[in-house]
Design a protein around this motif. Structure first.
Motif, PDB file in Angstrom:
ATOM      1  N   CYS A 239      32.131  37.097  39.210  1.00 35.32           N
ATOM      2  CA  CYS A 239      31.537  35.641  38.765  1.00 35.32           C
ATOM      3  C   CYS A 239      33.118  35.306  38.042  1.00 35.32           C
TER       4      CYS A 239
ATOM      5  N   PHE B 256      29.973  33.752  41.929  1.00 34.85           N
ATOM      6  CA  PHE B 256      28.921  33.639  40.905  1.00 34.85           C
ATOM      7  C   PHE B 256      28.074  34.834  40.837  1.00 34.85           C
ATOM      8  N   CYS B 257      27.641  35.206  39.678  1.00 34.86           N
ATOM      9  CA  CYS B 257      26.623  36.391  39.534  1.00 34.86           C
ATOM     10  C   CYS B 257      25.303  36.076  40.051  1.00 34.86           C
TER      11      CYS B 257
ATOM     12  N   SER C  54      31.281  39.422  35.760  1.00 30.18           N
ATOM     13  CA  SER C  54      30.223  40.765  36.348  1.00 30.18           C
ATOM     14  C   SER C  54      30.248  40.442  37.710  1.00 30.18           C
TER      15      SER C  54
ATOM     16  N   CYS D 293      23.879  32.737  32.992  1.00 31.33           N
ATOM     17  CA  CYS D 293      25.256  32.362  33.346  1.00 31.33           C
ATOM     18  C   CYS D 293      25.266  30.850  33.674  1.00 31.33           C
TER      19      CYS D 293
ATOM     20  N   CYS E 257      31.445  34.836  33.951  1.00 33.33           N
ATOM     21  CA  CYS E 257      31.243  35.909  33.185  1.00 33.33           C
ATOM     22  C   CYS E 257      31.761  37.227  33.532  1.00 33.33           C
TER      23      CYS E 257
HETATM   24 ZN   LIG Z   1      28.185  35.039  35.747  1.00 33.51          ZN
END
Ligand SMILES: [Zn+2]
Length: 475
Positions: A458, A424-425, A463, A430, A461
Protein backbone atom coordinates in the motif's frame (compact mmCIF):
# COMPACT_ATOMS: atom_id res chain seq x y z
CA UNK A 1 -25.14 37.99 -26.49
CA UNK A 2 -22.42 40.09 -24.93
CA UNK A 3 -19.64 41.86 -26.81
CA UNK A 4 -16.51 40.09 -27.96
CA UNK A 5 -13.96 39.34 -25.22
CA UNK A 6 -11.91 36.20 -24.68
CA UNK A 7 -12.81 33.92 -21.78
CA UNK A 8 -10.31 33.29 -18.97
CA UNK A 9 -7.71 30.55 -19.46
CA UNK A 10 -9.61 27.32 -18.84
CA UNK A 11 -6.63 25.28 -17.63
CA UNK A 12 -5.36 27.92 -15.20
CA UNK A 13 -8.62 29.46 -13.99
CA UNK A 14 -11.22 26.81 -14.51
CA UNK A 15 -13.72 28.16 -11.99
CA UNK A 16 -13.73 31.62 -13.54
CA UNK A 17 -13.87 30.19 -17.05
CA UNK A 18 -16.79 27.95 -16.10
CA UNK A 19 -18.87 30.72 -14.49
CA UNK A 20 -18.26 33.00 -17.44
CA UNK A 21 -19.14 30.50 -20.09
CA UNK A 22 -22.39 29.57 -18.34
CA UNK A 23 -23.35 33.22 -18.33
CA UNK A 24 -22.04 34.37 -21.71
CA UNK A 25 -23.28 31.40 -23.72
CA UNK A 26 -26.63 31.88 -21.93
CA UNK A 27 -26.69 28.38 -20.50
CA UNK A 28 -27.56 28.95 -16.85
CA UNK A 29 -28.87 31.90 -14.86
CA UNK A 30 -27.65 31.86 -11.27
CA UNK A 31 -29.79 34.79 -10.14
CA UNK A 32 -32.61 32.67 -8.79
CA UNK A 33 -31.08 33.25 -5.35
CA UNK A 34 -31.76 29.93 -3.67
CA UNK A 35 -28.58 28.00 -2.75
CA UNK A 36 -28.04 25.07 -5.11
CA UNK A 37 -30.89 25.92 -7.50
CA UNK A 38 -30.33 27.51 -10.91
CA UNK A 39 -32.35 28.22 -14.03
CA UNK A 40 -31.53 26.21 -17.16
CA UNK A 41 -31.82 28.51 -20.19
CA UNK A 42 -32.81 27.48 -23.75
CA UNK A 43 -29.22 27.11 -25.01
CA UNK A 44 -28.57 24.59 -22.22
CA UNK A 45 -31.92 22.82 -22.49
CA UNK A 46 -31.28 22.03 -26.15
CA UNK A 47 -27.99 20.34 -25.20
CA UNK A 48 -29.60 18.63 -22.20
CA UNK A 49 -32.39 17.24 -24.40
CA UNK A 50 -29.92 15.79 -26.89
CA UNK A 51 -28.08 14.02 -24.06
CA UNK A 52 -31.37 12.86 -22.60
CA UNK A 53 -32.67 11.54 -25.94
CA UNK A 54 -29.47 9.63 -26.54
CA UNK A 55 -29.69 7.85 -23.17
CA UNK A 56 -33.45 7.32 -23.25
CA UNK A 57 -33.45 5.79 -26.70
CA UNK A 58 -30.56 3.56 -25.72
CA UNK A 59 -32.51 2.33 -22.66
CA UNK A 60 -35.70 1.83 -24.69
CA UNK A 61 -33.88 -0.10 -27.41
CA UNK A 62 -32.69 -2.47 -24.68
CA UNK A 63 -36.16 -3.23 -23.38
CA UNK A 64 -36.74 -0.49 -20.80
CA UNK A 65 -40.06 1.31 -20.53
CA UNK A 66 -40.63 4.84 -19.31
CA UNK A 67 -42.62 5.71 -16.19
CA UNK A 68 -43.17 8.76 -14.04
CA UNK A 69 -43.33 8.48 -10.28
CA UNK A 70 -44.37 11.17 -7.78
CA UNK A 71 -41.70 13.57 -6.58
CA UNK A 72 -42.76 13.05 -2.95
CA UNK A 73 -41.97 9.95 -0.92
CA UNK A 74 -43.67 9.15 2.39
CA UNK A 75 -41.00 9.09 5.11
CA UNK A 76 -42.10 5.59 6.13
CA UNK A 77 -41.11 4.31 2.65
CA UNK A 78 -37.79 6.11 2.76
CA UNK A 79 -36.99 4.53 6.13
CA UNK A 80 -37.67 0.94 5.04
CA UNK A 81 -34.11 0.07 4.08
CA UNK A 82 -31.74 0.97 6.91
CA UNK A 83 -28.47 1.68 5.05
CA UNK A 84 -30.35 3.67 2.44
CA UNK A 85 -32.03 6.00 4.89
CA UNK A 86 -28.82 6.39 6.91
CA UNK A 87 -27.07 7.45 3.70
CA UNK A 88 -29.68 9.96 2.64
CA UNK A 89 -31.68 11.22 5.61
CA UNK A 90 -29.44 14.19 6.40
CA UNK A 91 -29.77 15.42 2.80
CA UNK A 92 -33.52 15.05 2.46
CA UNK A 93 -35.81 18.04 1.94
CA UNK A 94 -38.90 17.35 4.01
CA UNK A 95 -42.37 18.68 3.50
CA UNK A 96 -44.03 19.44 6.81
CA UNK A 97 -47.00 17.17 7.38
CA UNK A 98 -50.55 18.44 7.57
CA UNK A 99 -52.58 17.42 10.60
CA UNK A 100 -53.23 13.67 10.38
CA UNK A 101 -50.99 13.18 7.34
CA UNK A 102 -47.60 11.61 6.96
CA UNK A 103 -44.41 13.63 6.57
CA UNK A 104 -43.13 13.57 2.97
CA UNK A 105 -39.67 13.80 1.44
CA UNK A 106 -38.72 15.32 -1.91
CA UNK A 107 -37.11 12.34 -3.63
CA UNK A 108 -33.33 12.24 -3.21
CA UNK A 109 -33.45 9.17 -5.54
CA UNK A 110 -36.45 6.93 -6.29
CA UNK A 111 -35.81 3.39 -5.00
CA UNK A 112 -38.17 3.82 -2.07
CA UNK A 113 -40.82 5.49 -4.25
CA UNK A 114 -40.80 2.79 -6.89
CA UNK A 115 -40.31 -0.47 -5.05
CA UNK A 116 -43.59 -0.47 -3.07
CA UNK A 117 -45.26 -0.42 -6.50
CA UNK A 118 -42.94 -3.12 -7.82
CA UNK A 119 -44.22 -5.28 -4.94
CA UNK A 120 -47.75 -4.82 -6.35
CA UNK A 121 -46.74 -5.42 -9.97
CA UNK A 122 -44.47 -8.44 -9.68
CA UNK A 123 -46.13 -11.78 -8.97
CA UNK A 124 -44.42 -14.47 -10.98
CA UNK A 125 -41.32 -15.06 -13.06
CA UNK A 126 -43.49 -14.10 -16.04
CA UNK A 127 -43.46 -10.50 -14.80
CA UNK A 128 -39.67 -10.44 -14.96
CA UNK A 129 -37.42 -8.88 -15.96
CA UNK A 130 -39.06 -5.59 -15.08
CA UNK A 131 -37.08 -2.77 -16.66
CA UNK A 132 -38.37 0.75 -16.01
CA UNK A 133 -36.85 4.20 -16.06
CA UNK A 134 -37.84 7.77 -15.42
CA UNK A 135 -36.26 11.08 -16.33
CA UNK A 136 -36.53 13.88 -13.86
CA UNK A 137 -35.08 15.88 -11.05
CA UNK A 138 -33.99 14.78 -7.61
CA UNK A 139 -33.28 16.86 -4.53
CA UNK A 140 -30.47 16.71 -2.00
CA UNK A 141 -29.72 19.25 0.69
CA UNK A 142 -26.11 19.77 -0.28
CA UNK A 143 -24.14 21.56 2.45
CA UNK A 144 -20.88 22.01 0.54
CA UNK A 145 -20.27 24.82 -1.95
CA UNK A 146 -22.54 24.34 -4.95
CA UNK A 147 -21.63 24.76 -8.62
CA UNK A 148 -24.20 24.88 -11.41
CA UNK A 149 -24.72 21.47 -13.12
CA UNK A 150 -21.82 19.97 -11.14
CA UNK A 151 -23.13 20.07 -7.62
CA UNK A 152 -26.55 21.41 -6.86
CA UNK A 153 -29.49 20.73 -4.59
CA UNK A 154 -31.61 19.87 -7.61
CA UNK A 155 -30.27 17.83 -10.47
CA UNK A 156 -31.58 16.36 -13.65
CA UNK A 157 -30.96 12.72 -14.43
CA UNK A 158 -32.38 9.42 -15.60
CA UNK A 159 -32.90 6.60 -13.16
CA UNK A 160 -33.49 3.07 -14.38
CA UNK A 161 -34.71 0.48 -11.87
CA UNK A 162 -34.73 -3.15 -12.94
CA UNK A 163 -35.82 -6.38 -11.28
CA UNK A 164 -34.65 -9.91 -12.16
CA UNK A 165 -35.04 -13.52 -11.14
CA UNK A 166 -31.45 -13.95 -10.00
CA UNK A 167 -28.08 -12.40 -9.36
CA UNK A 168 -26.60 -13.47 -12.67
CA UNK A 169 -29.27 -11.66 -14.70
CA UNK A 170 -28.94 -8.57 -12.52
CA UNK A 171 -25.17 -8.45 -12.99
CA UNK A 172 -25.67 -8.79 -16.75
CA UNK A 173 -27.84 -5.68 -16.49
CA UNK A 174 -25.04 -3.82 -14.73
CA UNK A 175 -22.79 -4.64 -17.69
CA UNK A 176 -25.50 -3.38 -20.06
CA UNK A 177 -25.74 -0.12 -18.07
CA UNK A 178 -21.99 0.30 -18.40
CA UNK A 179 -22.28 -0.29 -22.17
CA UNK A 180 -25.08 2.28 -22.50
CA UNK A 181 -22.96 4.86 -20.70
CA UNK A 182 -19.85 4.09 -22.75
CA UNK A 183 -21.77 4.40 -26.00
CA UNK A 184 -23.18 7.79 -25.00
CA UNK A 185 -19.88 9.17 -23.74
CA UNK A 186 -18.17 8.08 -26.97
CA UNK A 187 -20.75 10.03 -28.98
CA UNK A 188 -20.04 13.06 -26.79
CA UNK A 189 -16.28 12.65 -27.29
CA UNK A 190 -15.59 12.30 -23.56
CA UNK A 191 -12.78 10.27 -22.01
CA UNK A 192 -13.70 8.38 -18.86
CA UNK A 193 -12.60 5.84 -16.32
CA UNK A 194 -14.90 3.13 -14.97
CA UNK A 195 -14.29 2.04 -11.40
CA UNK A 196 -15.84 -0.23 -8.85
CA UNK A 197 -16.33 1.89 -5.75
CA UNK A 198 -14.89 0.77 -2.42
CA UNK A 199 -17.06 -0.98 0.16
CA UNK A 200 -17.63 2.19 2.24
CA UNK A 201 -18.22 4.36 -0.79
CA UNK A 202 -21.06 2.36 -2.35
CA UNK A 203 -24.52 3.75 -2.96
CA UNK A 204 -26.41 3.43 0.34
CA UNK A 205 -28.12 0.05 0.20
CA UNK A 206 -26.15 -1.40 -2.72
CA UNK A 207 -24.12 -4.62 -2.86
CA UNK A 208 -21.87 -3.26 -5.61
CA UNK A 209 -21.43 0.18 -7.15
CA UNK A 210 -19.77 1.01 -10.45
CA UNK A 211 -19.09 4.58 -11.47
CA UNK A 212 -17.93 6.65 -14.42
CA UNK A 213 -15.51 9.48 -13.63
CA UNK A 214 -14.47 12.18 -16.11
CA UNK A 215 -11.44 14.42 -15.76
CA UNK A 216 -12.26 18.12 -15.46
CA UNK A 217 -9.78 20.83 -16.56
CA UNK A 218 -8.75 21.64 -12.97
CA UNK A 219 -7.59 18.07 -12.36
CA UNK A 220 -10.61 17.04 -10.32
CA UNK A 221 -12.73 14.12 -11.41
CA UNK A 222 -16.49 14.30 -11.86
CA UNK A 223 -18.72 11.28 -11.36
CA UNK A 224 -21.21 11.33 -14.23
CA UNK A 225 -22.98 7.98 -13.97
CA UNK A 226 -23.33 5.08 -11.56
CA UNK A 227 -24.90 1.67 -11.72
CA UNK A 228 -25.58 -0.52 -8.73
CA UNK A 229 -26.29 -4.14 -8.01
CA UNK A 230 -28.75 -4.03 -5.12
CA UNK A 231 -29.09 -7.78 -4.61
CA UNK A 232 -32.16 -8.44 -2.48
CA UNK A 233 -31.43 -5.61 -0.06
CA UNK A 234 -34.49 -3.65 -1.15
CA UNK A 235 -36.68 -6.50 -2.34
CA UNK A 236 -36.71 -7.94 1.20
CA UNK A 237 -38.00 -4.91 3.13
CA UNK A 238 -40.26 -3.89 0.22
CA UNK A 239 -41.39 -7.48 -0.31
CA UNK A 240 -40.86 -7.60 -4.06
CA UNK A 241 -41.51 -11.31 -4.35
CA UNK A 242 -42.17 -13.61 -7.29
CA UNK A 243 -43.14 -17.24 -7.75
CA UNK A 244 -40.37 -19.00 -9.62
CA UNK A 245 -40.80 -21.77 -12.19
CA UNK A 246 -40.98 -24.38 -9.42
CA UNK A 247 -43.71 -22.42 -7.65
CA UNK A 248 -41.38 -21.20 -4.90
CA UNK A 249 -41.51 -17.66 -3.47
CA UNK A 250 -38.34 -15.66 -4.07
CA UNK A 251 -37.08 -12.11 -3.73
CA UNK A 252 -36.17 -10.35 -6.96
CA UNK A 253 -32.59 -9.20 -7.56
CA UNK A 254 -32.45 -5.53 -8.44
CA UNK A 255 -30.26 -3.00 -10.17
CA UNK A 256 -30.45 0.75 -10.47
CA UNK A 257 -28.65 2.96 -12.93
CA UNK A 258 -28.30 6.73 -12.79
CA UNK A 259 -26.70 8.59 -15.67
CA UNK A 260 -26.45 12.23 -14.59
CA UNK A 261 -27.66 14.42 -17.44
CA UNK A 262 -26.73 17.73 -15.77
CA UNK A 263 -23.26 16.44 -15.02
CA UNK A 264 -22.77 15.05 -18.53
CA UNK A 265 -23.65 18.50 -19.86
CA UNK A 266 -21.13 20.02 -17.41
CA UNK A 267 -18.48 17.59 -18.67
CA UNK A 268 -19.17 18.36 -22.34
CA UNK A 269 -19.04 22.10 -21.64
CA UNK A 270 -15.87 21.93 -19.52
CA UNK A 271 -13.81 19.30 -21.28
CA UNK A 272 -14.27 20.49 -24.88
CA UNK A 273 -14.69 24.25 -24.37
CA UNK A 274 -11.95 26.83 -24.97
CA UNK A 275 -11.30 30.56 -24.67
CA UNK A 276 -13.81 31.28 -27.47
CA UNK A 277 -16.68 29.34 -25.88
CA UNK A 278 -18.29 25.95 -26.20
CA UNK A 279 -17.00 23.31 -28.59
CA UNK A 280 -19.63 20.68 -29.35
CA UNK A 281 -19.47 17.43 -31.26
CA UNK A 282 -22.36 16.98 -33.73
CA UNK A 283 -24.38 14.67 -31.50
CA UNK A 284 -24.84 17.27 -28.74
CA UNK A 285 -24.96 20.32 -30.99
CA UNK A 286 -28.45 21.87 -31.23
CA UNK A 287 -27.34 23.57 -34.48
CA UNK A 288 -24.79 21.43 -36.31
CA UNK A 289 -24.15 23.72 -39.26
CA UNK A 290 -24.88 27.42 -39.33
CA UNK A 291 -25.01 29.16 -42.69
CA UNK A 292 -24.04 32.80 -42.66
CA UNK A 293 -24.99 34.68 -45.84
CA UNK A 294 -22.73 37.65 -46.55
CA UNK A 295 -24.78 39.66 -49.02
CA UNK A 296 -23.43 42.56 -51.03
CA UNK A 297 -25.65 45.42 -52.20
CA UNK A 298 -27.66 44.38 -55.19
CA UNK A 299 -26.78 40.67 -54.74
CA UNK A 300 -28.81 39.88 -51.59
CA UNK A 301 -31.34 37.73 -53.41
CA UNK A 302 -28.83 35.38 -55.00
CA UNK A 303 -26.86 34.96 -51.77
CA UNK A 304 -29.95 34.21 -49.65
CA UNK A 305 -31.28 31.84 -52.31
CA UNK A 306 -27.99 29.95 -52.29
CA UNK A 307 -28.00 29.78 -48.46
CA UNK A 308 -31.53 28.31 -48.53
CA UNK A 309 -30.52 25.81 -51.16
CA UNK A 310 -27.56 24.65 -49.06
CA UNK A 311 -29.81 24.40 -46.00
CA UNK A 312 -32.28 22.19 -47.88
CA UNK A 313 -29.52 19.91 -49.10
CA UNK A 314 -28.19 19.48 -45.55
CA UNK A 315 -31.62 18.86 -44.07
CA UNK A 316 -32.04 16.02 -46.56
CA UNK A 317 -29.08 14.28 -44.93
CA UNK A 318 -30.49 15.04 -41.44
CA UNK A 319 -28.09 17.77 -40.46
CA UNK A 320 -29.55 20.32 -38.04
CA UNK A 321 -28.99 23.47 -40.06
CA UNK A 322 -29.76 27.13 -39.53
CA UNK A 323 -29.53 30.03 -41.96
CA UNK A 324 -28.87 33.17 -39.96
CA UNK A 325 -30.12 35.91 -42.27
CA UNK A 326 -30.59 38.47 -39.49
CA UNK A 327 -29.18 41.97 -40.02
CA UNK A 328 -26.29 41.57 -37.57
CA UNK A 329 -22.75 41.98 -38.96
CA UNK A 330 -21.24 38.68 -40.18
CA UNK A 331 -18.44 39.09 -37.60
CA UNK A 332 -20.96 39.28 -34.77
CA UNK A 333 -22.61 36.12 -36.07
CA UNK A 334 -19.29 34.30 -36.30
CA UNK A 335 -18.61 35.23 -32.69
CA UNK A 336 -22.04 34.18 -31.52
CA UNK A 337 -21.98 30.70 -33.07
CA UNK A 338 -18.43 30.13 -31.89
CA UNK A 339 -19.53 31.02 -28.37
CA UNK A 340 -22.38 28.49 -28.38
CA UNK A 341 -20.17 25.82 -29.95
CA UNK A 342 -21.79 25.28 -33.37
CA UNK A 343 -19.40 22.71 -34.89
CA UNK A 344 -19.41 23.99 -38.48
CA UNK A 345 -20.16 27.21 -40.29
CA UNK A 346 -20.65 27.84 -43.98
CA UNK A 347 -20.12 31.35 -45.28
CA UNK A 348 -21.79 32.29 -48.55
CA UNK A 349 -21.04 35.60 -50.27
CA UNK A 350 -21.22 36.94 -53.79
CA UNK A 351 -17.92 35.30 -54.74
CA UNK A 352 -19.00 31.88 -53.46
CA UNK A 353 -22.21 32.14 -55.49
CA UNK A 354 -20.46 33.08 -58.73
CA UNK A 355 -17.65 30.52 -58.36
CA UNK A 356 -19.98 27.80 -57.10
CA UNK A 357 -17.88 27.38 -53.98
CA UNK A 358 -18.54 27.32 -50.23
CA UNK A 359 -16.35 28.63 -47.41
CA UNK A 360 -16.31 26.28 -44.43
CA UNK A 361 -15.20 26.90 -40.85
CA UNK A 362 -14.63 24.32 -38.14
CA UNK A 363 -15.13 25.37 -34.54
CA UNK A 364 -12.86 22.79 -32.85
CA UNK A 365 -9.72 23.71 -34.82
CA UNK A 366 -10.90 27.22 -35.86
CA UNK A 367 -9.85 26.73 -39.48
CA UNK A 368 -11.40 28.06 -42.69
CA UNK A 369 -11.26 26.40 -46.07
CA UNK A 370 -13.03 26.34 -49.42
CA UNK A 371 -14.74 23.53 -51.27
CA UNK A 372 -16.66 23.06 -54.49
CA UNK A 373 -20.39 23.42 -53.90
CA UNK A 374 -21.04 19.93 -55.26
CA UNK A 375 -18.93 18.49 -52.41
CA UNK A 376 -21.24 19.89 -49.71
CA UNK A 377 -22.74 16.71 -48.26
CA UNK A 378 -19.56 14.67 -48.46
CA UNK A 379 -17.58 17.44 -46.81
CA UNK A 380 -20.02 17.93 -43.91
CA UNK A 381 -20.29 14.22 -43.16
CA UNK A 382 -16.54 13.78 -43.33
CA UNK A 383 -15.89 16.61 -40.89
CA UNK A 384 -18.69 15.47 -38.60
CA UNK A 385 -16.63 12.31 -38.02
CA UNK A 386 -13.34 14.20 -37.87
CA UNK A 387 -14.59 16.62 -35.24
CA UNK A 388 -15.67 13.79 -32.96
CA UNK A 389 -12.38 12.02 -33.54
CA UNK A 390 -10.41 15.15 -32.74
CA UNK A 391 -12.35 15.92 -29.54
CA UNK A 392 -12.11 12.30 -28.41
CA UNK A 393 -8.36 12.21 -29.01
CA UNK A 394 -7.84 15.46 -27.15
CA UNK A 395 -9.81 14.31 -24.16
CA UNK A 396 -8.23 10.82 -24.12
CA UNK A 397 -4.80 12.40 -24.30
CA UNK A 398 -5.52 14.68 -21.34
CA UNK A 399 -6.80 11.80 -19.25
CA UNK A 400 -3.83 9.62 -20.16
CA UNK A 401 -1.36 12.36 -19.24
CA UNK A 402 -3.13 13.05 -15.96
CA UNK A 403 -2.75 9.53 -14.60
CA UNK A 404 0.47 8.86 -12.69
CA UNK A 405 1.67 5.76 -10.92
CA UNK A 406 3.04 6.35 -7.43
CA UNK A 407 4.74 4.18 -4.82
CA UNK A 408 5.13 6.30 -1.70
CA UNK A 409 3.28 8.65 0.61
CA UNK A 410 5.61 11.50 -0.41
CA UNK A 411 4.86 10.99 -4.09
CA UNK A 412 1.14 11.11 -3.33
CA UNK A 413 1.49 14.30 -1.29
CA UNK A 414 3.42 15.94 -4.12
CA UNK A 415 1.21 14.73 -6.92
CA UNK A 416 -0.33 18.10 -7.53
CA UNK A 417 -3.84 17.41 -8.86
CA UNK A 418 -2.89 14.38 -10.92
CA UNK A 419 -4.98 11.22 -10.97
CA UNK A 420 -3.11 8.64 -8.93
CA UNK A 421 -2.74 4.95 -9.64
CA UNK A 422 -1.53 3.19 -6.49
CA UNK A 423 -1.41 -0.06 -4.58
CA UNK A 424 -3.89 0.02 -1.74
CA UNK A 425 -4.53 -2.04 1.39
CA UNK A 426 -8.32 -1.81 1.06
CA UNK A 427 -8.68 -0.28 4.50
CA UNK A 428 -11.22 2.51 5.04
CA UNK A 429 -9.13 4.19 7.76
CA UNK A 430 -6.19 4.34 5.37
CA UNK A 431 -8.39 6.05 2.74
CA UNK A 432 -9.65 8.54 5.34
CA UNK A 433 -6.07 9.29 6.37
CA UNK A 434 -5.13 9.91 2.72
CA UNK A 435 -8.03 12.29 2.29
CA UNK A 436 -7.20 14.18 5.47
CA UNK A 437 -3.43 14.41 4.99
CA UNK A 438 -3.56 15.34 1.29
CA UNK A 439 -6.49 17.72 1.81
CA UNK A 440 -8.83 15.98 -0.54
CA UNK A 441 -7.43 12.95 -2.37
CA UNK A 442 -10.16 10.32 -2.44
CA UNK A 443 -9.77 6.64 -3.17
CA UNK A 444 -12.19 6.30 -6.09
CA UNK A 445 -12.00 2.52 -6.49
CA UNK A 446 -10.38 0.04 -8.85
CA UNK A 447 -10.64 0.40 -12.59
CA UNK A 448 -12.71 -2.22 -14.31
CA UNK A 449 -12.05 -0.83 -17.79
CA UNK A 450 -8.28 -1.30 -17.32
CA UNK A 451 -7.65 -3.72 -14.46
CA UNK A 452 -4.12 -3.78 -12.99
CA UNK A 453 -2.25 -6.27 -10.85
CA UNK A 454 -0.80 -5.21 -7.51
CA UNK A 455 2.93 -4.47 -7.86
CA UNK A 456 3.89 -3.52 -4.28
CA UNK A 457 2.66 -2.66 -0.76
CA UNK A 458 0.00 0.00 0.00
CA UNK A 459 1.55 3.29 -1.13
CA UNK A 460 0.20 5.07 1.91
CA UNK A 461 0.50 2.77 4.93
CA UNK A 462 2.99 0.19 3.66
CA UNK A 463 0.91 -2.83 4.61
CA UNK A 464 0.03 -5.55 2.16
CA UNK A 465 -1.88 -4.22 -0.83
CA UNK A 466 -5.09 -5.93 -1.92
CA UNK A 467 -5.73 -3.98 -5.09
CA UNK A 468 -4.69 -1.15 -7.37
CA UNK A 469 -6.90 1.90 -7.03
CA UNK A 470 -7.43 5.31 -8.52
CA UNK A 471 -7.14 8.25 -6.12
CA UNK A 472 -8.11 11.75 -7.19
CA UNK A 473 -9.55 15.02 -6.05
CA UNK A 474 -13.22 14.98 -6.89
CA UNK A 475 -16.30 17.12 -7.25
ZN1 LIG B 1 -3.09 1.43 3.35
Amino acid sequence: MQPERALPDKEKQFSEWYSEILERAELVDIRYNVKGFVVYRPNLMRIINLIRNELESSLISRGHQQVMFPIVIPMSYLRKEQEHVTGFEAEVFKIRAEEGEEELALRPTSETAMYPMYALWVHSYRDLPLKLFQTGTVYRKETRATKPLIRGREFFWIEAHDAFENKEQALTQVIEDIEITKEALRKFGLAFIVVEREEWDKFPGAEKTFAFDCLMPDGKVLQIATTHYLGTKFSKPFEVIYLDRAGEKKNVHQTCFGPGISRMAAAVISIHGDEFGLVLPFDVAPIQVVIVPIPKEGKEKEVIAKAKEVEERLEKIHIRTLVDASDERPGAKFYKYELIGTPMRIEIGEREVSERKLTFFRRDIRKRWEVEECELEVEVLKHKEDILKNLTNRSNEKLKNAIVRINTKEELKESNNKIILMNFCGNQQCAERIKYDTKGYEVRGSRIDKPEDVWGPCAWCGSEAKKVVIAARAY
